[in-house]
Enzyme design. Sequence first.
Site, PDB file in Angstrom:
ATOM      1  N   ASP A 150      50.430  51.099  46.737  1.00  0.00           N
ATOM      2  CA  ASP A 150      49.483  50.385  45.880  1.00  0.00           C
ATOM      3  C   ASP A 150      48.466  49.704  46.789  1.00  0.00           C
ATOM      4  OD1 ASP A 150      48.134  48.860  44.102  1.00  0.00           O
ATOM      5  OD2 ASP A 150      49.879  47.814  43.283  1.00  0.00           O
ATOM      6  N   TRP A 199      53.526  41.981  41.740  1.00  0.00           N
ATOM      7  CA  TRP A 199      52.505  41.836  40.689  1.00  0.00           C
ATOM      8  C   TRP A 199      53.179  42.177  39.358  1.00  0.00           C
ATOM      9  CZ3 TRP A 199      49.123  46.248  38.841  1.00  0.00           C
ATOM     10  CH2 TRP A 199      48.090  45.792  38.024  1.00  0.00           C
ATOM     11  N   LYS A 205      38.635  44.465  43.887  1.00  0.00           N
ATOM     12  CA  LYS A 205      38.574  43.240  44.692  1.00  0.00           C
ATOM     13  C   LYS A 205      37.625  43.401  45.874  1.00  0.00           C
ATOM     14  CE  LYS A 205      42.492  42.511  42.435  1.00  0.00           C
ATOM     15  NZ  LYS A 205      42.963  41.441  41.592  1.00  0.00           N
TER      16      LYS A 205
HETATM   17  C1  LIG Z   1      49.229  44.447  43.590  1.00  0.00           C
HETATM   18  C2  LIG Z   1      48.173  44.881  42.648  1.00  0.00           C
HETATM   19  N1  LIG Z   1      48.047  46.180  42.376  1.00  0.00           N
HETATM   20  C3  LIG Z   1      47.109  46.643  41.542  1.00  0.00           C
HETATM   21  C4  LIG Z   1      46.234  45.775  40.922  1.00  0.00           C
HETATM   22  C5  LIG Z   1      45.237  46.423  40.014  1.00  0.00           C
HETATM   23  O1  LIG Z   1      44.045  45.864  39.832  1.00  0.00           O
HETATM   24  P1  LIG Z   1      42.845  46.631  39.142  1.00  0.00           P
HETATM   25  O2  LIG Z   1      43.419  47.459  38.028  1.00  0.00           O
HETATM   26  O3  LIG Z   1      41.963  45.559  38.667  1.00  0.00           O
HETATM   27  O4  LIG Z   1      42.254  47.490  40.189  1.00  0.00           O
HETATM   28  C6  LIG Z   1      46.328  44.393  41.166  1.00  0.00           C
HETATM   29  C7  LIG Z   1      45.452  43.437  40.487  1.00  0.00           C
HETATM   30  O5  LIG Z   1      45.603  42.256  40.502  1.00  0.00           O
HETATM   31  C8  LIG Z   1      47.323  43.945  42.059  1.00  0.00           C
HETATM   32  O6  LIG Z   1      47.468  42.661  42.362  1.00  0.00           O
END
Ligand SMILES: Cc1ncc(COP(=O)(O)O)c(C=O)c1O
Length: 390
Positions: free
Chosen positions: A207, A123, A243
Site C-alpha cells: 500500500d 488504517w 497526498k
Molecule cells: C495507509 C493508507 N492507504 C491508503 C489510503 C488511501 O487514500 P486515497 O484513497 O485517498 O488515495 C490512505 C488514506 O488515508 C491510507 O492512509
Amino acid sequence: MFSLPPTPEDPVFALNRLFNADPSPTKISCGIGAYRDNSGNPTVLSCVKKAKDLIGSSTQNEYLPISGDAEFLSLSRELCFGSDPSSNVSSIQSLSGTGGLYLSLKLLSQIGCKKVYASNPTWGNHKSLSLNAGLEYSTYTYLDLTNLSSPSIDITNFLSDLSSMPINSAVILQACGHNPTGVDPTSEQWDMIVEKCRERKLYVIMDNAYQGFASGSPESDSLSIRKFLSSGLDFLVCCSYAKNFGLYGQRVGAVHVVSADSKNVVDAMKQIARATYSNPPKHGSDIVKTVLGSEELKKDWVREVGEMSERIREMRSKIREKLEETTGGSWKHVTDQIGMFSYTGLSKEQVMKCREESVYMLESGRVSVAGVNEGNLERICDVIGRAVGE
Ligand SMILES: Cc1ncc(COP(=O)(O)O)c(C=O)c1O
C-alpha cells in the site's frame, strides 16, 4: 420499503463531523490525513498549478480505456520501481489508493484467496475493504508497544505472525510512512519480511499511499517496493497520488502487478473495474502525467514533496520540545516517527479530555502532524499537556 439499522460512521469522517459541529472559535482538527500549510490552509502544489495551466481547456473528455492512461501508468511505474520494468509488470489506473486496494482485494477473493492480514494497528479502511471483498480479515503484530518513548517494529512477533499465516493468504504492507504509527521497518527488517513472504507464498499488497512524505525523497521512500521487485516474488503495489500531489479529491492512483502472469491479472481487474465504475476519471491522471512527464515540473514536485515533509518534521521537533517543557516527560517518539502521523500514546480517556477542549484527534491517539502549524501548535500542546497531566 427499506428497513435498515443505522450504519456506524467511519471514525475519521465521524471525527470531522464532530469538529465541524463544534462552535468553539479555537477548535483544532488533528484528525484527517490531509496536508495543510503553515497557515492551516490546504495546499495546491505549484507544479500542479503549472500542469493545470498546460492542460488548460484543450483536454478531451473522452472515456479513458478501462485500464486507464497508458502514459500515466508508465510514469507511475517509473516512480515506483526506479525505471519502467516493462515485461513482467502490468498496470491499471485506480480510484486513488482506496480504489486500487479494492481492485486488488476483490481479485484475490475471486482467485480463491481466503484471508488477508494487515498490521495492528493500521488504517481503518483496510479492514472494511477486505471484508467488503469477501475475505476474512486478521492482523499481524507491528509495533513494540512496551516502550512508547522509543517506538520500534516488533520484528520478532511480526515475522512469527507472518510464519503462521496459512499458505496463499494475503498480506497488506504499507510501503512507507506507516499510518497510524509513523514507524517503518528498517532496510534489514524489510529483507526479513520479504523472505517470510516468499516462505509462506503470501500474496503481497504494498500500500503505497505516502511516497515522498516519509523521508522527503520519493526515491528513498520506494526502498521496500524495490526490495520486493528484486526478490523476484509476485506482488501488487497500490499507489495513491492523493497526498504527495495534494490531489485528494481527484481520485488518481494505480495498481502495478508484478508477475509473469501480470497481463492476465490486470485483465481480470479490468473486468472488476468495468462492473464497478467502468472507467477511471481523467483530470487527475492528466495532471500527474504532465508533472512526471516534464523534467522541470518533476523537479519542482520532488522539491515540493520534500518541503511538505520537512515542514512536518519541523512541527515534530517543536511539538516534542513544547510537550517536554510542559509535561516533563519524554516525547522522543514524536520526532522518531516519520510521515504525516504521530501515534502519541495518549489513552482514549486523554483523547476525550482533549476533545472537551476542542482539540480533535482519533481515539487511538493518532495526530495528523500535517495539520499542525506555528499558529495552533502552542494550544495543541497545552491541551495535550493538561490531558496527560490530570
Ligand atoms: C495507509 C493508507 N492507504 C491508503 C489510503 C488511501 O487514500 P486515497 O484513497 O485517498 O488515495 C490512505 C488514506 O488515508 C491510507 O492512509
